[in-house]
Design a protein around this motif. Sequence first.
Motif, mmCIF file in Angstrom:
data_model
loop_
_atom_site.group_PDB
_atom_site.id
_atom_site.type_symbol
_atom_site.label_atom_id
_atom_site.label_comp_id
_atom_site.label_asym_id
_atom_site.label_seq_id
_atom_site.Cartn_x
_atom_site.Cartn_y
_atom_site.Cartn_z
ATOM 1 N N VAL A 70 0.876 -1.169 0.000
ATOM 2 C CA VAL A 70 0.000 0.000 0.000
ATOM 3 C C VAL A 70 0.914 1.220 0.000
ATOM 4 O O VAL A 70 1.797 1.331 0.843
ATOM 5 C CB VAL A 70 -0.914 0.040 1.253
ATOM 6 N N LYS A 71 0.714 2.105 -0.973
ATOM 7 C CA LYS A 71 1.543 3.304 -1.040
ATOM 8 C C LYS A 71 0.637 4.489 -1.309
ATOM 9 O O LYS A 71 -0.124 4.480 -2.275
ATOM 10 C CB LYS A 71 2.603 3.172 -2.133
ATOM 11 N N ASP A 72 0.730 5.498 -0.455
ATOM 12 C CA ASP A 72 -0.095 6.701 -0.575
ATOM 13 C C ASP A 72 -1.585 6.355 -0.662
ATOM 14 O O ASP A 72 -2.333 6.948 -1.449
ATOM 15 C CB ASP A 72 0.328 7.538 -1.789
ATOM 16 N N GLY A 73 -2.002 5.343 0.123
ATOM 17 C CA GLY A 73 -3.404 4.944 0.150
ATOM 18 C C GLY A 73 -3.862 4.141 -1.046
ATOM 19 O O GLY A 73 -5.043 3.827 -1.173
ATOM 20 N N LYS A 74 -2.964 3.779 -1.935
ATOM 21 C CA LYS A 74 -3.304 3.010 -3.141
ATOM 22 C C LYS A 74 -2.803 1.576 -3.002
ATOM 23 O O LYS A 74 -1.711 1.336 -2.486
ATOM 24 C CB LYS A 74 -2.657 3.628 -4.390
ATOM 25 N N PHE A 75 -3.614 0.632 -3.485
ATOM 26 C CA PHE A 75 -3.237 -0.776 -3.469
ATOM 27 C C PHE A 75 -2.391 -1.070 -4.697
ATOM 28 O O PHE A 75 -2.861 -0.963 -5.826
ATOM 29 C CB PHE A 75 -4.486 -1.665 -3.454
ATOM 30 N N LYS A 76 -1.149 -1.427 -4.468
ATOM 31 C CA LYS A 76 -0.230 -1.738 -5.563
ATOM 32 C C LYS A 76 -0.381 -3.205 -5.975
ATOM 33 O O LYS A 76 -0.999 -3.998 -5.282
ATOM 34 C CB LYS A 76 1.216 -1.434 -5.141
ATOM 35 N N LYS A 77 0.240 -3.556 -7.089
ATOM 36 C CA LYS A 77 0.152 -4.901 -7.656
ATOM 37 C C LYS A 77 0.463 -5.959 -6.590
ATOM 38 O O LYS A 77 1.356 -5.792 -5.783
ATOM 39 C CB LYS A 77 1.127 -5.017 -8.823
ATOM 40 N N HIS A 78 -0.294 -7.057 -6.661
ATOM 41 C CA HIS A 78 -0.061 -8.134 -5.690
ATOM 42 C C HIS A 78 1.237 -8.869 -6.000
ATOM 43 O O HIS A 78 1.716 -8.888 -7.132
ATOM 44 C CB HIS A 78 -1.241 -9.108 -5.646
#
Length: 185
Positions: free
Chosen positions: A148-156
Amino acid sequence: MKMFLFICFILLCSTIPSAYSSTCDVKNEETTMNWHVENNQLEIHFEHNNLTENRWTSIAFGNGPGMNGLESIIFSRGNDNSITTNTGFTPKKKKVEVDDVSYVTVKNVELNGDKLKVTVTRPLGPAGPRNFSLDQCVNWIIVPGGSVKDGKFKKHHGRIYFIKNVCAAQCTREKKLRVMSNRIQ
């Protein structure tokens, strides 16, 4: 002869399944999950063995194709050890649209070290902004996690786990009536 018939009757009764069906479940190296339906509410108990800070994990539902068109319940851990539960949708691969308001109810959350235990409920039938229903059999997918970066879900990262053709409505704790007729003449 009567004793023999009585013993046969007892043995027959002992092989009949219980009046309650068992909770459905799945387990892999990183996660454990079980679910059941009661009063048209689906309850899911989910455990993740290694959810570190600023990471997410999810359960997705749908028949794709692939990772497209899936409903999801997303659990994320902040750097302050807070656990957040969101619902969302994957309109296309590598993209998650998070719902403005989550349509699952969180019953309990426990974080012990990096082990997450969470229980959520949702209607078995149509729910959420897309009226997605789990009253029919669909594939379930466990996504072990991503950052999680800056409230965004990044690639699994890591392997995803497919559970083919889950029929959640069959996983019930409701009492079922069973009629037996054994006539011995």
